[in-house]
Design a protein around this motif. Sequence first.
Motif, PDB file in Angstrom:
ATOM      1  N   VAL A  10       0.846  -1.191   0.000  1.00 32.78           N
ATOM      2  CA  VAL A  10       0.000   0.000   0.000  1.00 32.78           C
ATOM      3  C   VAL A  10       0.881   1.239   0.000  1.00 32.78           C
ATOM      4  O   VAL A  10       1.958   1.249   0.593  1.00 32.78           O
ATOM      5  N   ASP A  11       0.401   2.269  -0.668  1.00 31.68           N
ATOM      6  CA  ASP A  11       1.178   3.501  -0.802  1.00 31.68           C
ATOM      7  C   ASP A  11       0.853   4.484   0.320  1.00 31.68           C
ATOM      8  O   ASP A  11       0.365   5.596   0.087  1.00 31.68           O
ATOM      9  N   VAL A  12       1.134   4.043   1.548  1.00 29.99           N
ATOM     10  CA  VAL A  12       1.004   4.884   2.736  1.00 29.99           C
ATOM     11  C   VAL A  12       2.129   4.483   3.699  1.00 29.99           C
ATOM     12  O   VAL A  12       2.643   3.366   3.622  1.00 29.99           O
ATOM     13  N   PRO A  13       2.486   5.368   4.625  1.00 24.88           N
ATOM     14  CA  PRO A  13       3.494   5.001   5.629  1.00 24.88           C
ATOM     15  C   PRO A  13       3.003   3.843   6.503  1.00 24.88           C
ATOM     16  O   PRO A  13       1.796   3.639   6.678  1.00 24.88           O
ATOM     17  N   ALA A  17      -0.941   2.663   7.765  1.00 20.67           N
ATOM     18  CA  ALA A  17      -1.539   1.351   7.498  1.00 20.67           C
ATOM     19  C   ALA A  17      -1.901   0.653   8.809  1.00 20.67           C
ATOM     20  O   ALA A  17      -3.007   0.113   8.964  1.00 20.67           O
ATOM     21  N   TYR A  18      -0.984   0.676   9.766  1.00 16.17           N
ATOM     22  CA  TYR A  18      -1.238   0.050  11.062  1.00 16.17           C
ATOM     23  C   TYR A  18      -2.398   0.738  11.783  1.00 16.17           C
ATOM     24  O   TYR A  18      -3.303   0.077  12.303  1.00 16.17           O
ATOM     25  N   ASN A  19      -2.367   2.066  11.839  1.00 19.18           N
ATOM     26  CA  ASN A  19      -3.424   2.807  12.525  1.00 19.18           C
ATOM     27  C   ASN A  19      -4.796   2.455  11.970  1.00 19.18           C
ATOM     28  O   ASN A  19      -5.754   2.255  12.723  1.00 19.18           O
ATOM     29  N   GLN A  20      -4.896   2.381  10.627  1.00 15.79           N
ATOM     30  CA  GLN A  20      -6.195   2.058  10.037  1.00 15.79           C
ATOM     31  C   GLN A  20      -6.609   0.638  10.394  1.00 15.79           C
ATOM     32  O   GLN A  20      -7.772   0.377  10.680  1.00 15.79           O
ATOM     33  N   TRP A  21      -5.669  -0.299  10.399  1.00 11.70           N
ATOM     34  CA  TRP A  21      -6.021  -1.686  10.694  1.00 11.70           C
ATOM     35  C   TRP A  21      -6.543  -1.841  12.117  1.00 11.70           C
ATOM     36  O   TRP A  21      -7.291  -2.748  12.409  1.00 11.70           O
ATOM     37  N   THR A  22      -6.167  -0.953  13.018  1.00 13.45           N
ATOM     38  CA  THR A  22      -6.652  -1.045  14.404  1.00 13.45           C
ATOM     39  C   THR A  22      -8.068  -0.504  14.552  1.00 13.45           C
ATOM     40  O   THR A  22      -8.641  -0.591  15.642  1.00 13.45           O
ATOM     41  N   GLN A  23      -8.639   0.016  13.496  1.00 11.32           N
ATOM     42  CA  GLN A  23     -10.007   0.539  13.519  1.00 11.32           C
ATOM     43  C   GLN A  23     -10.960  -0.548  13.040  1.00 11.32           C
ATOM     44  O   GLN A  23     -11.521  -0.497  11.946  1.00 11.32           O
ATOM     45  N   PHE A  24     -11.138  -1.555  13.881  1.00 10.35           N
ATOM     46  CA  PHE A  24     -11.881  -2.765  13.502  1.00 10.35           C
ATOM     47  C   PHE A  24     -13.304  -2.466  13.041  1.00 10.35           C
ATOM     48  O   PHE A  24     -13.827  -3.141  12.161  1.00 10.35           O
ATOM     49  N   GLU A  25     -13.928  -1.459  13.615  1.00 13.71           N
ATOM     50  CA  GLU A  25     -15.317  -1.158  13.257  1.00 13.71           C
ATOM     51  C   GLU A  25     -15.461  -0.658  11.816  1.00 13.71           C
ATOM     52  O   GLU A  25     -16.567  -0.614  11.286  1.00 13.71           O
ATOM     53  N   ARG A 130      -9.184  -4.308  -1.355  1.00 17.81           N
ATOM     54  CA  ARG A 130     -10.124  -3.265  -0.950  1.00 17.81           C
ATOM     55  C   ARG A 130      -9.539  -2.401   0.175  1.00 17.81           C
ATOM     56  O   ARG A 130      -9.785  -1.197   0.224  1.00 17.81           O
ATOM     57  N   PHE A 131      -8.743  -3.002   1.084  1.00 15.22           N
ATOM     58  CA  PHE A 131      -8.065  -2.213   2.112  1.00 15.22           C
ATOM     59  C   PHE A 131      -7.123  -1.205   1.456  1.00 15.22           C
ATOM     60  O   PHE A 131      -7.094  -0.030   1.836  1.00 15.22           O
ATOM     61  N   LYS A 132      -6.370  -1.657   0.468  1.00  9.75           N
ATOM     62  CA  LYS A 132      -5.451  -0.781  -0.265  1.00  9.75           C
ATOM     63  C   LYS A 132      -6.220   0.407  -0.861  1.00  9.75           C
ATOM     64  O   LYS A 132      -5.842   1.561  -0.677  1.00  9.75           O
ATOM     65  N   GLY A 133      -7.307   0.122  -1.543  1.00  9.10           N
ATOM     66  CA  GLY A 133      -8.119   1.185  -2.127  1.00  9.10           C
ATOM     67  C   GLY A 133      -8.686   2.117  -1.062  1.00  9.10           C
ATOM     68  O   GLY A 133      -8.677   3.339  -1.219  1.00  9.10           O
ATOM     69  N   PHE A 134      -9.156   1.533   0.033  1.00 18.68           N
ATOM     70  CA  PHE A 134      -9.767   2.302   1.117  1.00 18.68           C
ATOM     71  C   PHE A 134      -8.774   3.307   1.697  1.00 18.68           C
ATOM     72  O   PHE A 134      -9.074   4.494   1.808  1.00 18.68           O
ATOM     73  N   ILE A 135      -7.574   2.859   2.048  1.00 18.98           N
ATOM     74  CA  ILE A 135      -6.618   3.748   2.707  1.00 18.98           C
ATOM     75  C   ILE A 135      -5.972   4.713   1.712  1.00 18.98           C
ATOM     76  O   ILE A 135      -5.738   5.877   2.026  1.00 18.98           O
ATOM     77  N   GLU A 136      -5.720   4.268   0.491  1.00 19.89           N
ATOM     78  CA  GLU A 136      -5.096   5.155  -0.492  1.00 19.89           C
ATOM     79  C   GLU A 136      -6.073   6.224  -0.983  1.00 19.89           C
ATOM     80  O   GLU A 136      -5.682   7.370  -1.203  1.00 19.89           O
ATOM     81  N   GLU A 137      -7.342   5.858  -1.160  1.00 18.81           N
ATOM     82  CA  GLU A 137      -8.336   6.832  -1.619  1.00 18.81           C
ATOM     83  C   GLU A 137      -8.598   7.912  -0.578  1.00 18.81           C
ATOM     84  O   GLU A 137      -9.059   8.994  -0.910  1.00 18.81           O
ATOM     85  N   ARG A 138      -8.301   7.637   0.671  1.00 16.69           N
ATOM     86  CA  ARG A 138      -8.461   8.623   1.740  1.00 16.69           C
ATOM     87  C   ARG A 138      -7.265   9.573   1.787  1.00 16.69           C
ATOM     88  O   ARG A 138      -7.133  10.358   2.723  1.00 16.69           O
ATOM     89  N   GLY A 139      -6.376   9.464   0.805  1.00 15.62           N
ATOM     90  CA  GLY A 139      -5.196  10.316   0.775  1.00 15.62           C
ATOM     91  C   GLY A 139      -4.196   9.960   1.863  1.00 15.62           C
ATOM     92  O   GLY A 139      -3.420  10.806   2.310  1.00 15.62           O
ATOM     93  N   GLY A 140      -4.236   8.689   2.291  1.00 12.75           N
ATOM     94  CA  GLY A 140      -3.304   8.252   3.325  1.00 12.75           C
ATOM     95  C   GLY A 140      -3.689   8.694   4.723  1.00 12.75           C
ATOM     96  O   GLY A 140      -2.867   8.676   5.627  1.00 12.75           O
ATOM     97  N   LEU A 141      -4.945   9.100   4.911  1.00 13.27           N
ATOM     98  CA  LEU A 141      -5.416   9.513   6.221  1.00 13.27           C
ATOM     99  C   LEU A 141      -6.250   8.395   6.833  1.00 13.27           C
ATOM    100  O   LEU A 141      -7.270   7.997   6.287  1.00 13.27           O
ATOM    101  N   GLU A 142      -5.816   7.910   7.991  1.00  9.52           N
ATOM    102  CA  GLU A 142      -6.555   6.850   8.665  1.00  9.52           C
ATOM    103  C   GLU A 142      -7.784   7.429   9.356  1.00  9.52           C
ATOM    104  O   GLU A 142      -7.852   8.626   9.633  1.00  9.52           O
ATOM    105  N   THR A 143      -8.754   6.564   9.652  1.00 10.51           N
ATOM    106  CA  THR A 143      -9.992   7.014  10.315  1.00 10.51           C
ATOM    107  C   THR A 143      -9.809   7.112  11.822  1.00 10.51           C
ATOM    108  O   THR A 143     -10.700   7.570  12.524  1.00 10.51           O
ATOM    109  N   GLY A 144      -8.682   6.664  12.339  1.00 14.03           N
ATOM    110  CA  GLY A 144      -8.394   6.696  13.767  1.00 14.03           C
ATOM    111  C   GLY A 144      -7.176   5.833  14.038  1.00 14.03           C
ATOM    112  O   GLY A 144      -6.535   5.348  13.112  1.00 14.03           O
ATOM    113  N   ALA A 145      -6.888   5.630  15.321  1.00 13.24           N
ATOM    114  CA  ALA A 145      -5.737   4.818  15.682  1.00 13.24           C
ATOM    115  C   ALA A 145      -5.873   4.333  17.115  1.00 13.24           C
ATOM    116  O   ALA A 145      -6.474   5.013  17.938  1.00 13.24           O
TER     117      ALA A 145
END
Length: 150
Positions: A10-13, A17-25, A130-145
């Motif tokens: 994925v094209d994010v730091p 990537a880790y921060n987004q993965w911790t947002q299970f909801e 789909r995770f790749k698309g989700f995080i990259e389309e957000r401009g590399g901004l996670e929904t939380g951490a």
Amino acid sequence: MSQVEESIEVDVPVRTAYNQWTQFETFPEFMDGVERIEQRSDTLTHWVTKVGGVQREFDAEITEQIPDERVAWTTVSGEARQAGVVTFHRLGEDRTKVMLQMEVAPEGVAETVGDKLGFVKRQVTGDLKRFKGFIEERGGLETGAWRGEV
């Protein structure tokens, strides 16, 4: 038990990537068949899935969590039996390899046949894409951490 190992870059730091993965909801937004996840505590999640018309509910416990490195889990109750780990590998300043390793115990004839035909592997591959698309389309901004350790 059936074993699956898949990865995607994925094209994010790595931190993002880790921060987004911790947002299970948010998993239902990119995981096919996941209808809902409730974070019940720092280490316990409740899942509702529907795959092939079969709905299942189960609880999964986070057994290990190291920021920017790994999240491991195992089911502790309910209708599904699985365990796994997702690891995060820094490939560059803005590039991360996300690797998912999972063991799943199919239940019943339909799930066993589906597993033999590679359904679980295809599902995991699709979820990672789909995770790749989700995080990259957000401009590399996670929904939380959640940066805690388990």
